[in-house]
Scaffold this motif. Structure first.
Motif, PDB file in Angstrom:
ATOM      1  N   GLU A   1       0.777  -1.290  -0.100  1.00  0.00           N
ATOM      2  CA  GLU A   1      -0.078  -0.279   0.005  1.00  0.00           C
ATOM      3  C   GLU A   1       0.800   1.346   0.061  1.00  0.00           C
ATOM      4  O   GLU A   1       2.074   1.352   0.657  1.00  0.00           O
ATOM      5  CB  GLU A   1      -1.249   0.414   1.274  1.00  0.00           C
ATOM      6  CG  GLU A   1      -1.753  -0.837   1.264  1.00  0.00           C
ATOM      7  CD  GLU A   1      -2.636  -1.491   0.373  1.00  0.00           C
ATOM      8  OE1 GLU A   1      -3.160  -0.203  -0.349  1.00  0.00           O
ATOM      9  OE2 GLU A   1      -2.846  -2.127   0.407  1.00  0.00           O
ATOM     10  N   VAL A   2       0.433   2.352  -0.497  1.00  0.00           N
ATOM     11  CA  VAL A   2       0.970   3.959  -0.615  1.00  0.00           C
ATOM     12  C   VAL A   2       0.728   4.529   0.258  1.00  0.00           C
ATOM     13  O   VAL A   2      -1.249   4.792   0.345  1.00  0.00           O
ATOM     14  CB  VAL A   2       1.461   3.925  -1.646  1.00  0.00           C
ATOM     15  CG1 VAL A   2       2.835   3.398  -2.611  1.00  0.00           C
ATOM     16  CG2 VAL A   2       0.408   4.276  -2.713  1.00  0.00           C
ATOM     17  N   PRO A   3       1.020   5.424   1.291  1.00  0.00           N
ATOM     18  CA  PRO A   3      -0.225   6.287   1.825  1.00  0.00           C
ATOM     19  C   PRO A   3      -0.996   7.587   1.440  1.00  0.00           C
ATOM     20  O   PRO A   3      -0.452   8.285   0.001  1.00  0.00           O
ATOM     21  CB  PRO A   3       0.737   7.430   3.302  1.00  0.00           C
ATOM     22  CG  PRO A   3       2.144   6.907   1.710  1.00  0.00           C
ATOM     23  CD  PRO A   3       2.479   5.886   1.547  1.00  0.00           C
ATOM     24  N   VAL A   4      -1.965   8.278   1.408  1.00  0.00           N
ATOM     25  CA  VAL A   4      -2.336   9.033   0.896  1.00  0.00           C
ATOM     26  C   VAL A   4      -3.065   9.619   2.148  1.00  0.00           C
ATOM     27  O   VAL A   4      -3.665   9.271   3.260  1.00  0.00           O
ATOM     28  CB  VAL A   4      -4.317   8.436   0.177  1.00  0.00           C
ATOM     29  CG1 VAL A   4      -4.821   9.543  -0.246  1.00  0.00           C
ATOM     30  CG2 VAL A   4      -3.526   7.605  -1.385  1.00  0.00           C
ATOM     31  N   ASP A   5      -2.881  11.255   1.563  1.00  0.00           N
ATOM     32  CA  ASP A   5      -3.079  11.992   2.669  1.00  0.00           C
ATOM     33  C   ASP A   5      -4.361  12.111   3.356  1.00  0.00           C
ATOM     34  O   ASP A   5      -5.434  12.249   2.682  1.00  0.00           O
ATOM     35  CB  ASP A   5      -2.883  13.757   2.342  1.00  0.00           C
ATOM     36  CG  ASP A   5      -2.982  14.289   3.495  1.00  0.00           C
ATOM     37  OD1 ASP A   5      -1.825  14.174   4.666  1.00  0.00           O
ATOM     38  OD2 ASP A   5      -3.708  15.630   3.572  1.00  0.00           O
ATOM     39  N   GLY A   6      -5.261  11.570   4.657  1.00  0.00           N
ATOM     40  CA  GLY A   6      -6.661  11.655   5.332  1.00  0.00           C
ATOM     41  C   GLY A   6      -6.603  10.331   5.332  1.00  0.00           C
ATOM     42  O   GLY A   6      -7.401  10.301   5.342  1.00  0.00           O
ATOM     43  N   GLY A   7      -6.290   9.274   4.288  1.00  0.00           N
ATOM     44  CA  GLY A   7      -6.392   8.355   4.342  1.00  0.00           C
ATOM     45  C   GLY A   7      -5.709   6.699   5.088  1.00  0.00           C
ATOM     46  O   GLY A   7      -4.664   7.473   5.573  1.00  0.00           O
ATOM     47  N   SER A   8      -6.478   6.371   4.990  1.00  0.00           N
ATOM     48  CA  SER A   8      -6.067   5.033   6.213  1.00  0.00           C
ATOM     49  C   SER A   8      -5.942   4.075   4.828  1.00  0.00           C
ATOM     50  O   SER A   8      -6.146   2.984   4.388  1.00  0.00           O
ATOM     51  CB  SER A   8      -6.695   4.588   7.251  1.00  0.00           C
ATOM     52  OG  SER A   8      -7.632   4.402   6.858  1.00  0.00           O
ATOM     53  N   PHE A   9      -5.321   2.483   5.989  1.00  0.00           N
ATOM     54  CA  PHE A   9      -5.135   1.178   5.446  1.00  0.00           C
ATOM     55  C   PHE A   9      -6.520   0.666   5.144  1.00  0.00           C
ATOM     56  O   PHE A   9      -7.195   0.404   3.976  1.00  0.00           O
ATOM     57  CB  PHE A   9      -4.442   0.221   6.041  1.00  0.00           C
ATOM     58  CG  PHE A   9      -4.241  -0.985   5.652  1.00  0.00           C
ATOM     59  CD1 PHE A   9      -3.002  -2.019   4.712  1.00  0.00           C
ATOM     60  CD2 PHE A   9      -5.008  -1.933   5.912  1.00  0.00           C
ATOM     61  CE1 PHE A   9      -3.591  -2.342   4.090  1.00  0.00           C
ATOM     62  CE2 PHE A   9      -5.331  -3.638   5.390  1.00  0.00           C
ATOM     63  CZ  PHE A   9      -4.314  -4.040   4.550  1.00  0.00           C
ATOM     64  N   ALA A  10      -7.394   0.807   6.518  1.00  0.00           N
ATOM     65  CA  ALA A  10      -8.422   1.143   6.544  1.00  0.00           C
ATOM     66  C   ALA A  10      -9.074   1.032   5.365  1.00  0.00           C
ATOM     67  O   ALA A  10     -10.853   0.572   4.766  1.00  0.00           O
ATOM     68  CB  ALA A  10      -9.070   0.751   7.474  1.00  0.00           C
ATOM     69  N   SER A  11      -9.122   2.605   4.867  1.00  0.00           N
ATOM     70  CA  SER A  11     -10.546   3.092   3.776  1.00  0.00           C
ATOM     71  C   SER A  11     -10.078   2.632   2.704  1.00  0.00           C
ATOM     72  O   SER A  11     -10.758   3.388   1.899  1.00  0.00           O
ATOM     73  CB  SER A  11     -10.354   4.543   3.864  1.00  0.00           C
ATOM     74  OG  SER A  11      -8.349   4.962   3.721  1.00  0.00           O
TER      75      SER A  11
ATOM     76  N   VAL B   1      -0.714  11.446   7.356  1.00  0.00           N
ATOM     77  CA  VAL B   1      -0.481  13.079   6.855  1.00  0.00           C
ATOM     78  C   VAL B   1       1.148  12.940   5.995  1.00  0.00           C
ATOM     79  O   VAL B   1       1.339  12.586   6.447  1.00  0.00           O
ATOM     80  CB  VAL B   1       0.016  13.446   8.100  1.00  0.00           C
ATOM     81  CG1 VAL B   1      -0.135  15.112   7.936  1.00  0.00           C
ATOM     82  CG2 VAL B   1      -0.984  12.919   8.734  1.00  0.00           C
ATOM     83  N   LEU B   2       0.482  13.793   4.801  1.00  0.00           N
ATOM     84  CA  LEU B   2       1.168  13.494   3.954  1.00  0.00           C
ATOM     85  C   LEU B   2       1.564  15.309   3.847  1.00  0.00           C
ATOM     86  O   LEU B   2       1.090  15.824   3.448  1.00  0.00           O
ATOM     87  CB  LEU B   2       1.562  12.781   2.928  1.00  0.00           C
ATOM     88  CG  LEU B   2       0.901  11.913   2.727  1.00  0.00           C
ATOM     89  CD1 LEU B   2       0.589  11.048   1.367  1.00  0.00           C
ATOM     90  CD2 LEU B   2       3.216  11.001   2.676  1.00  0.00           C
ATOM     91  N   ASN B   3       3.058  15.579   4.053  1.00  0.00           N
ATOM     92  CA  ASN B   3       3.135  16.932   3.903  1.00  0.00           C
ATOM     93  C   ASN B   3       3.208  17.696   2.159  1.00  0.00           C
ATOM     94  O   ASN B   3       4.196  19.187   1.732  1.00  0.00           O
ATOM     95  CB  ASN B   3       5.060  18.007   4.821  1.00  0.00           C
ATOM     96  CG  ASN B   3       4.270  17.115   5.823  1.00  0.00           C
ATOM     97  OD1 ASN B   3       2.837  16.969   6.025  1.00  0.00           O
ATOM     98  ND2 ASN B   3       5.062  16.609   7.281  1.00  0.00           N
ATOM     99  N   ARG B   4       3.677  16.770   1.214  1.00  0.00           N
ATOM    100  CA  ARG B   4       4.024  16.620  -0.351  1.00  0.00           C
ATOM    101  C   ARG B   4       3.676  15.839  -0.926  1.00  0.00           C
ATOM    102  O   ARG B   4       4.438  14.530  -0.604  1.00  0.00           O
ATOM    103  CB  ARG B   4       5.266  17.005   0.024  1.00  0.00           C
ATOM    104  CG  ARG B   4       7.038  15.613   0.076  1.00  0.00           C
ATOM    105  CD  ARG B   4       7.977  15.796  -0.383  1.00  0.00           C
ATOM    106  NE  ARG B   4       8.378  15.201  -1.400  1.00  0.00           N
ATOM    107  CZ  ARG B   4      10.246  15.603  -1.584  1.00  0.00           C
ATOM    108  NH1 ARG B   4      10.602  15.834  -0.395  1.00  0.00           N
ATOM    109  NH2 ARG B   4      10.658  14.794  -2.634  1.00  0.00           N
ATOM    110  N   PRO B   5       3.066  15.390  -2.415  1.00  0.00           N
ATOM    111  CA  PRO B   5       3.239  14.888  -3.493  1.00  0.00           C
ATOM    112  C   PRO B   5       3.701  13.652  -3.405  1.00  0.00           C
ATOM    113  O   PRO B   5       5.381  13.773  -3.270  1.00  0.00           O
ATOM    114  CB  PRO B   5       2.746  15.537  -4.706  1.00  0.00           C
ATOM    115  CG  PRO B   5       2.775  16.633  -4.441  1.00  0.00           C
ATOM    116  CD  PRO B   5       3.608  17.306  -3.608  1.00  0.00           C
ATOM    117  N   LEU B   6       3.677  12.838  -3.019  1.00  0.00           N
ATOM    118  CA  LEU B   6       4.038  11.107  -2.931  1.00  0.00           C
ATOM    119  C   LEU B   6       5.017  10.849  -4.446  1.00  0.00           C
ATOM    120  O   LEU B   6       6.414  10.650  -4.473  1.00  0.00           O
ATOM    121  CB  LEU B   6       3.047  10.005  -2.441  1.00  0.00           C
ATOM    122  CG  LEU B   6       4.324   8.848  -1.970  1.00  0.00           C
ATOM    123  CD1 LEU B   6       5.218   9.443  -0.634  1.00  0.00           C
ATOM    124  CD2 LEU B   6       3.395   7.513  -1.661  1.00  0.00           C
ATOM    125  N   GLY B   7       4.437  11.695  -5.166  1.00  0.00           N
ATOM    126  CA  GLY B   7       5.023  11.070  -6.628  1.00  0.00           C
ATOM    127  C   GLY B   7       6.390  12.506  -6.646  1.00  0.00           C
ATOM    128  O   GLY B   7       7.584  11.761  -7.695  1.00  0.00           O
TER     129      GLY B   7
END
Length: 231
Positions: free
Chosen positions: A100-110, A168-174
Protein backbone atom coordinates in the motif's frame (compact mmCIF):
# COMPACT_ATOMS: atom_id res chain seq x y z
CA UNK A 1 27.50 2.24 0.50
CA UNK A 2 23.75 2.38 1.04
CA UNK A 3 21.94 1.85 4.31
CA UNK A 4 18.88 -0.35 3.76
CA UNK A 5 16.07 0.02 6.29
CA UNK A 6 13.55 -2.79 5.82
CA UNK A 7 10.03 -2.81 7.26
CA UNK A 8 7.74 -5.83 6.85
CA UNK A 9 3.98 -5.72 6.42
CA UNK A 10 1.14 -6.55 8.77
CA UNK A 11 1.69 -9.13 11.53
CA UNK A 12 5.44 -9.47 10.90
CA UNK A 13 8.62 -8.31 12.62
CA UNK A 14 12.24 -7.89 11.60
CA UNK A 15 12.87 -11.64 11.21
CA UNK A 16 10.83 -11.61 8.00
CA UNK A 17 13.88 -10.09 6.29
CA UNK A 18 16.51 -12.57 7.54
CA UNK A 19 17.19 -14.08 4.10
CA UNK A 20 17.34 -10.64 2.44
CA UNK A 21 19.59 -8.93 4.97
CA UNK A 22 22.47 -11.38 4.48
CA UNK A 23 23.09 -10.74 0.75
CA UNK A 24 22.73 -6.97 1.23
CA UNK A 25 25.47 -7.03 3.87
CA UNK A 26 27.61 -9.39 1.79
CA UNK A 27 27.51 -6.75 -0.95
CA UNK A 28 28.98 -4.23 1.48
CA UNK A 29 25.87 -2.30 2.45
CA UNK A 30 24.25 -1.67 5.79
CA UNK A 31 20.99 -3.51 6.39
CA UNK A 32 18.63 -2.71 9.25
CA UNK A 33 15.45 -4.78 9.59
CA UNK A 34 12.96 -3.05 11.85
CA UNK A 35 10.15 -4.40 14.03
CA UNK A 36 7.36 -1.86 14.43
CA UNK A 37 5.74 -1.16 17.80
CA UNK A 38 3.13 -3.68 18.89
CA UNK A 39 4.42 -6.52 16.72
CA UNK A 40 6.64 -9.60 17.21
CA UNK A 41 9.07 -8.98 20.07
CA UNK A 42 7.43 -5.57 20.62
CA UNK A 43 3.97 -7.01 21.34
CA UNK A 44 2.15 -5.07 24.02
CA UNK A 45 3.66 -1.70 23.07
CA UNK A 46 0.76 0.69 22.26
CA UNK A 47 0.83 1.72 18.62
CA UNK A 48 -1.06 3.87 16.17
CA UNK A 49 -0.23 4.82 12.60
CA UNK A 50 1.93 7.75 13.66
CA UNK A 51 3.79 5.54 16.15
CA UNK A 52 4.93 3.40 13.24
CA UNK A 53 6.03 6.43 11.23
CA UNK A 54 8.05 7.61 14.22
CA UNK A 55 9.54 4.12 14.74
CA UNK A 56 11.05 4.35 11.26
CA UNK A 57 12.27 7.94 11.56
CA UNK A 58 13.80 7.18 14.96
CA UNK A 59 15.67 4.13 13.60
CA UNK A 60 17.27 6.27 10.89
CA UNK A 61 18.08 9.26 13.07
CA UNK A 62 19.34 7.19 16.01
CA UNK A 63 21.85 5.45 13.76
CA UNK A 64 22.63 8.69 11.89
CA UNK A 65 22.00 6.72 8.69
CA UNK A 66 22.67 8.38 5.33
CA UNK A 67 22.05 7.24 1.75
CA UNK A 68 19.03 5.38 3.06
CA UNK A 69 17.11 2.98 0.84
CA UNK A 70 13.86 2.70 2.77
CA UNK A 71 11.94 -0.49 1.99
CA UNK A 72 8.29 -1.04 2.90
CA UNK A 73 6.32 -4.23 2.30
CA UNK A 74 2.50 -4.49 2.15
CA UNK A 75 0.88 -2.49 4.99
CA UNK A 76 4.17 -0.85 5.94
CA UNK A 77 4.30 1.09 2.69
CA UNK A 78 1.92 3.50 4.42
CA UNK A 79 4.22 4.47 7.33
CA UNK A 80 7.33 4.08 5.14
CA UNK A 81 5.99 6.56 2.59
CA UNK A 82 5.34 9.10 5.33
CA UNK A 83 8.73 8.53 6.96
CA UNK A 84 10.50 8.87 3.61
CA UNK A 85 9.49 12.49 3.24
CA UNK A 86 10.42 13.26 6.86
CA UNK A 87 14.04 12.14 6.72
CA UNK A 88 14.99 14.77 4.13
CA UNK A 89 18.36 14.40 2.44
CA UNK A 90 19.07 11.15 4.31
CA UNK A 91 16.85 9.40 1.74
CA UNK A 92 18.39 7.92 -1.39
CA UNK A 93 15.32 5.99 -2.53
CA UNK A 94 12.13 4.43 -1.20
CA UNK A 95 11.13 0.97 -2.42
CA UNK A 96 7.54 -0.19 -2.03
CA UNK A 97 7.37 -4.00 -2.17
CA UNK A 98 3.87 -5.01 -3.32
CA UNK A 99 2.66 -2.49 -0.79
CA UNK A 100 0.00 0.00 0.00
CA UNK A 101 1.07 3.63 -0.29
CA UNK A 102 -0.05 6.52 1.93
CA UNK A 103 -2.83 8.81 0.78
CA UNK A 104 -3.12 12.06 2.71
CA UNK A 105 -6.09 11.72 5.05
CA UNK A 106 -6.59 8.06 4.14
CA UNK A 107 -5.78 4.86 6.03
CA UNK A 108 -5.22 1.19 5.31
CA UNK A 109 -8.83 0.60 6.36
CA UNK A 110 -10.23 3.28 4.06
CA UNK A 111 -8.75 1.46 1.06
CA UNK A 112 -9.96 -1.99 2.11
CA UNK A 113 -11.53 -3.88 -0.80
CA UNK A 114 -14.69 -4.71 1.18
CA UNK A 115 -15.04 -1.17 2.53
CA UNK A 116 -13.82 0.55 5.66
CA UNK A 117 -16.78 -0.47 7.82
CA UNK A 118 -16.24 -4.16 7.08
CA UNK A 119 -12.57 -3.91 7.92
CA UNK A 120 -13.16 -2.01 11.15
CA UNK A 121 -15.71 -4.67 12.16
CA UNK A 122 -12.96 -7.30 11.81
CA UNK A 123 -10.77 -5.27 14.17
CA UNK A 124 -13.57 -4.77 16.69
CA UNK A 125 -14.38 -8.49 16.66
CA UNK A 126 -10.75 -9.29 17.51
CA UNK A 127 -10.32 -6.99 20.52
CA UNK A 128 -8.74 -4.16 18.55
CA UNK A 129 -6.30 -6.27 16.53
CA UNK A 130 -6.16 -7.65 12.99
CA UNK A 131 -5.87 -11.42 13.28
CA UNK A 132 -2.99 -13.13 11.41
CA UNK A 133 -3.66 -15.24 8.34
CA UNK A 134 -4.05 -19.02 8.32
CA UNK A 135 -2.23 -21.47 6.08
CA UNK A 136 -4.96 -21.54 3.41
CA UNK A 137 -4.66 -17.77 2.92
CA UNK A 138 -1.18 -18.25 1.45
CA UNK A 139 -2.33 -20.57 -1.35
CA UNK A 140 -1.24 -19.47 -4.82
CA UNK A 141 1.49 -17.14 -3.53
CA UNK A 142 4.52 -19.16 -4.63
CA UNK A 143 5.39 -20.33 -1.13
CA UNK A 144 6.56 -23.75 0.01
CA UNK A 145 4.95 -25.43 3.01
CA UNK A 146 8.09 -24.62 5.02
CA UNK A 147 7.91 -20.95 4.04
CA UNK A 148 4.24 -20.78 4.99
CA UNK A 149 5.07 -22.35 8.35
CA UNK A 150 7.76 -19.71 8.95
CA UNK A 151 5.35 -16.94 8.03
CA UNK A 152 2.69 -18.19 10.42
CA UNK A 153 5.20 -18.76 13.20
CA UNK A 154 6.49 -15.19 12.83
CA UNK A 155 3.05 -13.55 12.77
CA UNK A 156 1.41 -11.74 15.68
CA UNK A 157 -1.91 -9.86 15.91
CA UNK A 158 -1.58 -6.42 14.31
CA UNK A 159 -2.61 -3.29 16.31
CA UNK A 160 -5.83 -1.98 14.81
CA UNK A 161 -5.14 1.73 15.33
CA UNK A 162 -2.19 1.56 12.93
CA UNK A 163 -4.64 0.50 10.23
CA UNK A 164 -7.41 3.00 10.91
CA UNK A 165 -5.56 6.25 11.71
CA UNK A 166 -5.16 8.53 8.66
CA UNK A 167 -1.85 9.20 6.95
CA UNK A 168 -0.39 12.71 6.82
CA UNK A 169 1.66 13.77 3.79
CA UNK A 170 3.35 17.15 3.57
CA UNK A 171 4.16 16.95 -0.14
CA UNK A 172 3.04 14.85 -3.12
CA UNK A 173 4.34 11.29 -2.88
CA UNK A 174 5.17 11.36 -6.58
CA UNK A 175 8.03 13.78 -5.84
CA UNK A 176 9.97 11.13 -3.92
CA UNK A 177 12.54 8.96 -5.72
CA UNK A 178 10.71 5.64 -5.61
CA UNK A 179 10.52 2.14 -7.01
CA UNK A 180 7.40 -0.02 -6.86
CA UNK A 181 7.95 -3.79 -6.88
CA UNK A 182 4.82 -5.56 -8.15
CA UNK A 183 4.52 -9.24 -7.28
CA UNK A 184 2.57 -10.72 -10.17
CA UNK A 185 1.02 -13.74 -8.45
CA UNK A 186 -0.83 -11.31 -6.18
CA UNK A 187 -2.34 -9.49 -9.17
CA UNK A 188 -0.87 -8.41 -12.51
CA UNK A 189 -1.37 -4.65 -12.12
CA UNK A 190 -0.68 -2.09 -9.39
CA UNK A 191 -3.76 -0.47 -7.87
CA UNK A 192 -5.06 2.80 -9.30
CA UNK A 193 -3.26 4.98 -6.74
CA UNK A 194 0.09 3.35 -7.50
CA UNK A 195 -0.54 3.41 -11.25
CA UNK A 196 -1.00 7.18 -11.10
CA UNK A 197 2.19 7.60 -9.05
CA UNK A 198 4.09 5.54 -11.62
CA UNK A 199 3.41 8.26 -14.20
CA UNK A 200 5.85 10.46 -12.24
CA UNK A 201 9.37 10.81 -13.63
CA UNK A 202 10.65 9.99 -10.13
CA UNK A 203 8.98 6.56 -9.93
CA UNK A 204 9.74 3.29 -11.66
CA UNK A 205 8.16 -0.18 -11.76
CA UNK A 206 9.85 -3.53 -11.25
CA UNK A 207 7.98 -6.86 -11.39
CA UNK A 208 8.63 -10.19 -9.66
CA UNK A 209 7.11 -13.49 -10.76
CA UNK A 210 6.10 -14.48 -7.24
CA UNK A 211 3.47 -13.79 -4.61
CA UNK A 212 2.92 -11.14 -1.97
CA UNK A 213 5.70 -12.29 0.41
CA UNK A 214 8.87 -12.26 -1.76
CA UNK A 215 11.19 -11.99 1.25
CA UNK A 216 10.11 -15.58 1.94
CA UNK A 217 9.43 -16.95 -1.55
CA UNK A 218 12.29 -15.30 -3.52
CA UNK A 219 14.65 -13.58 -1.04
CA UNK A 220 17.72 -13.76 -3.27
CA UNK A 221 15.90 -12.19 -6.21
CA UNK A 222 14.41 -9.51 -3.97
CA UNK A 223 17.87 -8.69 -2.60
CA UNK A 224 19.19 -8.44 -6.18
CA UNK A 225 16.44 -5.95 -7.03
CA UNK A 226 17.14 -3.90 -3.91
CA UNK A 227 20.87 -3.80 -4.69
CA UNK A 228 20.11 -2.56 -8.20
CA UNK A 229 17.97 0.23 -6.75
CA UNK A 230 20.90 1.34 -4.58
CA UNK A 231 23.29 1.55 -7.52
Amino acid sequence: MAEFVLVAGAWLGSSAWDEVVAPLREAGHGAHALTLSGLAEKQGVPAGQHTHVQDIVDEIERGDLRDVVLVGHSYSGIPVGQAAERIGDRLARVVFVDSEVPVDGGSFASGWWQGQAAFEAQIADNNGFWAPLGAADFDGQGLTDEQVARLIEGSTPHPGATLTEPAVLNRPLGELPATYVKCLLDGPEPNDTVAKLLTSDHWRLVTMDTGHWPMFSQPTELARILLAEAA
